[in-house]
Motif scaffolding. Sequence first.
Motif, PDB file in Angstrom:
ATOM      1  N   ASP A  30      36.819  51.886  47.809  1.00  0.00           N
ATOM      2  CA  ASP A  30      37.988  51.020  47.992  1.00  0.00           C
ATOM      3  C   ASP A  30      39.275  51.676  47.476  1.00  0.00           C
ATOM      4  N   HIS A 123      41.534  45.592  45.406  1.00  0.00           N
ATOM      5  CA  HIS A 123      40.792  44.371  45.722  1.00  0.00           C
ATOM      6  C   HIS A 123      40.976  44.020  47.200  1.00  0.00           C
ATOM      7  N   HIS A 124      39.886  43.584  47.821  1.00  0.00           N
ATOM      8  CA  HIS A 124      39.932  43.265  49.253  1.00  0.00           C
ATOM      9  C   HIS A 124      39.373  41.865  49.503  1.00  0.00           C
ATOM     10  N   ARG A 157      47.992  43.792  45.178  1.00  0.00           N
ATOM     11  CA  ARG A 157      46.709  44.073  45.839  1.00  0.00           C
ATOM     12  C   ARG A 157      46.912  44.080  47.361  1.00  0.00           C
ATOM     13  N   LEU A 159      45.334  45.380  49.789  1.00  0.00           N
ATOM     14  CA  LEU A 159      44.178  45.380  50.688  1.00  0.00           C
ATOM     15  C   LEU A 159      43.504  44.019  50.795  1.00  0.00           C
ATOM     16  N   PHE A 162      42.047  42.745  54.094  1.00  0.00           N
ATOM     17  CA  PHE A 162      41.061  43.579  54.791  1.00  0.00           C
ATOM     18  C   PHE A 162      39.662  43.397  54.193  1.00  0.00           C
ATOM     19  N   SER A 163      38.663  43.498  55.044  1.00  0.00           N
ATOM     20  CA  SER A 163      37.271  43.344  54.612  1.00  0.00           C
ATOM     21  C   SER A 163      36.708  44.676  54.140  1.00  0.00           C
ATOM     22  N   SER A 164      35.588  44.597  53.428  1.00  0.00           N
ATOM     23  CA  SER A 164      34.917  45.824  52.986  1.00  0.00           C
ATOM     24  C   SER A 164      34.423  46.627  54.190  1.00  0.00           C
ATOM     25  N   ILE A 167      37.324  48.699  55.487  1.00  0.00           N
ATOM     26  CA  ILE A 167      37.580  49.821  54.573  1.00  0.00           C
ATOM     27  C   ILE A 167      36.534  50.907  54.766  1.00  0.00           C
TER      28      ILE A 167
END
Length: 436
Positions: A30, A123-124, A157, A159, A162-164, A167
């Motif tokens: 991340d 953090h996402h 933050r 991100l 956006f989802s993992s 990423i």
Amino acid sequence: MLKQLKTHITNQLDFLNEGKLLIAISGGIDSVVLTHLCHELNLKMSLAHCNFNLRAKESDADEDLVLELAEDLDLEVFIESFDTENYAKEHKLSIQMAARELRYSWFLELSEQLQFDYILTAHHADDNLETFLINFTRGTGLDGLTGIPEVNGKFVRPLLPFSSEEISEFAKVNHIKWRDDSSNKSVKYLRNKLRHEVIPILKEINPSLLQSFQSTLNNLNDTADIVEESTNAVLKKAIETMDNDHISFKISEFKKLNNPKAYLFEVFKDYGFTEWNDILDLLDAETGKQVFSQTHRLIKNRDHLLLSDINEELSETIKISEEEKQVETPFGTLFFDEADALFGKRTNVIFVDKKELKFPLAIRKYEEGDVFYPLGMSGKKKVSKYFKDEKLSLLDKENTWLLCSGSDIVWVINRRADNRFRVTENTKQILKIELK
């Protein structure tokens, strides 16, 4: 993803384009992706990496990767090594909480010393969902269900939308190298258990879980705005006085409400209180009843609730020699000057017959059994009875100091002088004592 982030920053976080940024980088996917994205966007940035020394060679390998990445991208990098286990023991914290305290404290220290405008963390959206579920399972108020704030002081933050998966896809497509933290696989930690065992099931039930969750967060944040607006309206009427020692709230304003407990929670939740039924009971309790958190206390005082810090300050005696003209105290500065005559009538000034004083004088807190001879009255009076007659709150009593000559009280400071030390027609030397 790069294009989406650029649009998001332009629309929501445009201040990042001009700011001096510090990116918190662990070496994991991340934060490494965040670094690459910000570099591609030509943001002005440096890296900060914490080595917590918890995974032996793995921790050192994380550090090596960060150093290599900084060199490849020609970025300034700061590395700090922590003895996390000892810090956790000394401060009686879990390893996770100790690491959190250490890194956030260091990031803020770096930003202050080197004048970084913002600190970016990676953090996402999945982190947001995990945090929501953790708070939900432990029990929380509305604030615990409104998600991780995108901007919180210096911390940003970018991100969070956006989802993992997004990423991870960006990292693979762009052949980005990162480090996997082996501890993230252990389900002994609640966050990991939710990540590996619970959230996959929720995503199986609802493939659009993150989008649905974001919609829920938006609704909850709208509700939080309404709650805040309503609470502020109550506070505007309820707060009677506010100073360095305490805040005084009118109990009558809480009793007017349909659900006073809910408002008491919103007003006092940030002060560490947890016993909400006890706080509700304060509204009808006897004067002097108290409820404590680790840092604050609420006191019932007649028609008011008094909120104050828990003061650990020692009430040690302060000695004053005859030569001293100015003395610093916890409650202000005392000035001692000779005077030719009495003038003015103020509670913060007394005039005494210097010959009657025994030096050194002493300043101390009230003790059980103290008596004095109030100026203007005949006879003596217990200080506790004087406090009661003056209708002093518990806080007022605790914050009242006495100026003493030997065992005799000269002045209940800023309130009442003692008759035994008054200036008479036989006084040869008048001493003016003033509190500023």
